[in-house]
Design a protein around this motif. Sequence first.
Motif, PDB file in Angstrom:
ATOM      1  N   LEU A 130      22.680  26.268 -58.528  1.00  0.00           N
ATOM      2  CA  LEU A 130      21.456  26.416 -57.708  1.00  0.00           C
ATOM      3  C   LEU A 130      20.855  25.221 -57.457  1.00  0.00           C
ATOM      4  O   LEU A 130      20.604  24.286 -58.268  1.00  0.00           O
ATOM      5  CB  LEU A 130      20.497  27.185 -58.393  1.00  0.00           C
ATOM      6  CG  LEU A 130      19.114  27.690 -57.858  1.00  0.00           C
ATOM      7  CD1 LEU A 130      19.434  28.619 -56.633  1.00  0.00           C
ATOM      8  CD2 LEU A 130      18.246  28.641 -58.875  1.00  0.00           C
ATOM      9  N   ARG A 131      20.315  24.954 -56.089  1.00  0.00           N
ATOM     10  CA  ARG A 131      19.539  23.563 -55.639  1.00  0.00           C
ATOM     11  C   ARG A 131      17.872  24.344 -55.534  1.00  0.00           C
ATOM     12  O   ARG A 131      17.811  25.420 -54.899  1.00  0.00           O
ATOM     13  CB  ARG A 131      19.971  23.087 -54.540  1.00  0.00           C
ATOM     14  CG  ARG A 131      19.055  21.969 -54.090  1.00  0.00           C
ATOM     15  CD  ARG A 131      19.637  21.390 -52.798  1.00  0.00           C
ATOM     16  NE  ARG A 131      20.147  20.111 -53.483  1.00  0.00           N
ATOM     17  CZ  ARG A 131      20.396  19.100 -52.747  1.00  0.00           C
ATOM     18  NH1 ARG A 131      20.258  19.079 -51.164  1.00  0.00           N
ATOM     19  NH2 ARG A 131      20.682  17.923 -53.207  1.00  0.00           N
ATOM     20  N   VAL A 132      17.131  23.799 -55.947  1.00  0.00           N
ATOM     21  CA  VAL A 132      15.575  24.421 -56.130  1.00  0.00           C
ATOM     22  C   VAL A 132      14.762  23.050 -55.490  1.00  0.00           C
ATOM     23  O   VAL A 132      14.972  21.755 -55.641  1.00  0.00           O
ATOM     24  CB  VAL A 132      15.003  24.730 -57.234  1.00  0.00           C
ATOM     25  CG1 VAL A 132      15.719  26.051 -57.743  1.00  0.00           C
ATOM     26  CG2 VAL A 132      15.066  23.652 -58.297  1.00  0.00           C
ATOM     27  N   HIS A 133      13.856  23.395 -54.707  1.00  0.00           N
ATOM     28  CA  HIS A 133      12.544  22.401 -54.177  1.00  0.00           C
ATOM     29  C   HIS A 133      11.573  22.861 -54.802  1.00  0.00           C
ATOM     30  O   HIS A 133      10.909  23.937 -54.503  1.00  0.00           O
ATOM     31  CB  HIS A 133      12.806  22.136 -52.835  1.00  0.00           C
ATOM     32  CG  HIS A 133      11.648  21.365 -52.246  1.00  0.00           C
ATOM     33  ND1 HIS A 133      11.843  20.066 -52.379  1.00  0.00           N
ATOM     34  CD2 HIS A 133      10.254  21.590 -51.941  1.00  0.00           C
ATOM     35  CE1 HIS A 133      10.386  19.443 -52.210  1.00  0.00           C
ATOM     36  NE2 HIS A 133       9.763  20.464 -51.895  1.00  0.00           N
ATOM     37  N   LEU A 134      10.706  22.132 -55.491  1.00  0.00           N
ATOM     38  CA  LEU A 134       9.560  22.572 -56.159  1.00  0.00           C
ATOM     39  C   LEU A 134       8.413  21.853 -55.814  1.00  0.00           C
ATOM     40  O   LEU A 134       8.402  20.615 -55.584  1.00  0.00           O
ATOM     41  CB  LEU A 134       9.541  22.310 -57.846  1.00  0.00           C
ATOM     42  CG  LEU A 134      10.861  22.753 -58.461  1.00  0.00           C
ATOM     43  CD1 LEU A 134      10.950  22.279 -59.929  1.00  0.00           C
ATOM     44  CD2 LEU A 134      10.820  24.155 -58.720  1.00  0.00           C
ATOM     45  N   ASP A 135       7.545  22.778 -55.323  1.00  0.00           N
ATOM     46  CA  ASP A 135       6.210  22.280 -54.978  1.00  0.00           C
ATOM     47  C   ASP A 135       5.200  22.538 -56.094  1.00  0.00           C
ATOM     48  O   ASP A 135       4.900  23.701 -56.247  1.00  0.00           O
ATOM     49  CB  ASP A 135       5.778  22.790 -53.578  1.00  0.00           C
ATOM     50  CG  ASP A 135       6.389  22.122 -52.320  1.00  0.00           C
ATOM     51  OD1 ASP A 135       6.410  20.835 -52.121  1.00  0.00           O
ATOM     52  OD2 ASP A 135       6.568  22.894 -51.398  1.00  0.00           O
ATOM     53  N   VAL A 136       4.682  21.366 -56.779  1.00  0.00           N
ATOM     54  CA  VAL A 136       4.050  21.844 -57.929  1.00  0.00           C
ATOM     55  C   VAL A 136       2.496  21.408 -57.812  1.00  0.00           C
ATOM     56  O   VAL A 136       2.363  20.391 -57.278  1.00  0.00           O
ATOM     57  CB  VAL A 136       4.654  20.897 -59.158  1.00  0.00           C
ATOM     58  CG1 VAL A 136       3.882  21.366 -60.597  1.00  0.00           C
ATOM     59  CG2 VAL A 136       6.036  20.906 -59.470  1.00  0.00           C
ATOM     60  N   VAL A 137       1.823  22.102 -57.962  1.00  0.00           N
ATOM     61  CA  VAL A 137       0.115  21.990 -58.042  1.00  0.00           C
ATOM     62  C   VAL A 137      -0.430  22.248 -59.217  1.00  0.00           C
ATOM     63  O   VAL A 137       0.159  22.913 -60.335  1.00  0.00           O
ATOM     64  CB  VAL A 137      -0.459  23.008 -57.158  1.00  0.00           C
ATOM     65  CG1 VAL A 137       0.118  22.950 -55.770  1.00  0.00           C
ATOM     66  CG2 VAL A 137      -0.216  24.527 -57.482  1.00  0.00           C
ATOM     67  N   ARG A 138      -1.554  21.566 -59.696  1.00  0.00           N
ATOM     68  CA  ARG A 138      -2.215  21.594 -60.961  1.00  0.00           C
ATOM     69  C   ARG A 138      -3.500  22.469 -60.502  1.00  0.00           C
ATOM     70  O   ARG A 138      -4.233  22.250 -59.514  1.00  0.00           O
ATOM     71  CB  ARG A 138      -2.858  20.165 -61.399  1.00  0.00           C
ATOM     72  CG  ARG A 138      -3.608  20.302 -62.595  1.00  0.00           C
ATOM     73  CD  ARG A 138      -4.248  19.012 -62.965  1.00  0.00           C
ATOM     74  NE  ARG A 138      -3.444  17.795 -62.751  1.00  0.00           N
ATOM     75  CZ  ARG A 138      -3.053  17.056 -63.798  1.00  0.00           C
ATOM     76  NH1 ARG A 138      -3.522  17.217 -64.950  1.00  0.00           N
ATOM     77  NH2 ARG A 138      -2.665  16.087 -63.365  1.00  0.00           N
ATOM     78  N   VAL A 139      -3.425  23.528 -61.216  1.00  0.00           N
ATOM     79  CA  VAL A 139      -4.498  24.591 -60.943  1.00  0.00           C
ATOM     80  C   VAL A 139      -5.627  24.402 -61.910  1.00  0.00           C
ATOM     81  O   VAL A 139      -5.501  24.490 -63.421  1.00  0.00           O
ATOM     82  CB  VAL A 139      -4.021  25.937 -61.226  1.00  0.00           C
ATOM     83  CG1 VAL A 139      -5.365  27.170 -61.140  1.00  0.00           C
ATOM     84  CG2 VAL A 139      -3.017  26.522 -60.157  1.00  0.00           C
ATOM     85  N   ASN A 140      -6.749  23.652 -61.319  1.00  0.00           N
ATOM     86  CA  ASN A 140      -7.900  23.290 -62.255  1.00  0.00           C
ATOM     87  C   ASN A 140      -8.921  24.498 -62.709  1.00  0.00           C
ATOM     88  O   ASN A 140      -9.703  24.150 -63.557  1.00  0.00           O
ATOM     89  CB  ASN A 140      -8.669  22.299 -61.781  1.00  0.00           C
ATOM     90  CG  ASN A 140      -7.680  20.993 -61.344  1.00  0.00           C
ATOM     91  OD1 ASN A 140      -7.069  20.543 -62.307  1.00  0.00           O
ATOM     92  ND2 ASN A 140      -7.377  20.773 -60.266  1.00  0.00           N
ATOM     93  N   ASP A 141      -8.937  25.406 -61.751  1.00  0.00           N
ATOM     94  CA  ASP A 141      -9.884  26.526 -62.160  1.00  0.00           C
ATOM     95  C   ASP A 141      -9.292  28.030 -61.453  1.00  0.00           C
ATOM     96  O   ASP A 141      -8.433  27.912 -60.388  1.00  0.00           O
ATOM     97  CB  ASP A 141     -11.262  26.234 -61.225  1.00  0.00           C
ATOM     98  CG  ASP A 141     -12.244  27.281 -61.597  1.00  0.00           C
ATOM     99  OD1 ASP A 141     -12.252  27.888 -62.724  1.00  0.00           O
ATOM    100  OD2 ASP A 141     -13.443  27.247 -60.599  1.00  0.00           O
TER     101      ASP A 141
END
Length: 183
Positions: free
Chosen positions: A84-95
Motif C-alpha cells: 500500500l502507498r499512503v499520503h499522510l496530511d498530518v495536523v496538530r490539533v491544539n484544541d
Amino acid sequence: MGTRNDCSALPVVVAVVMDGQGRCLIARRPQGVHQGGRWEFPGGKREPGESLDQALTRELREELGITPLSHEPLISLTHDYPDLRVHLDVVRVNDFQGTPGGLEGQPLEWVLVEALDTRDFPEANRPIIRALSLPDRYLITPDHWDPEQLRVHLECSLGDPAVSLVQLRAPPTGCRGLWLAGP
C-alpha cells in the motif's frame, strides 16, 4: 517518500491530538487490519472531494467523538508499504471540544511526545514522531554570511533558551562545515 500530489497514494488525514500537558492521543489498530495491533495517531482516509478540514472533523467525530477547534499543519508525507502507498496530511490539533473515547472499540492512551519512540507504530508514523520532537521555531542562518558576523550572531542567539535548533546554510564555497563549541 514520494510527492505531495501523488495520485496513486491513498489520501489520509492524521491528527496529532494534544492535551495541555504535552501529551498526544494514540490509538491501537485492531488486529486483522493493515498494520493491526500497532499504535497510531487518529485519522483516516479522505473521501473524494473532501477537504482536509472536512476529513479531519469527520474522522475525529467518528473515531473519538470530539470536534477539532484549532489545528495547524505538522508534516505531509508519502510512504510506501509493500502492499500500500499512503499520503499522510498530518495536523496538530491544539484544541478540541468533547471527551475523547474509542468509539470504534480501539484502546486509547495519552502519551508524552518523548515516550512515543517506545511504542510500536507503523513505519509511516516515524517521520511524524520525529517532527513532533522538533521545536516549534528555530534559527535559520542567511545564505551568505561573513564568518565572524555569523559567529557573533550565533553566540548571542544560542544564549536564548528559545533557540534550541539551528539550520546552517553554507555558501557554495567548498566550506565543509562549521563547528561551534559550547560553553
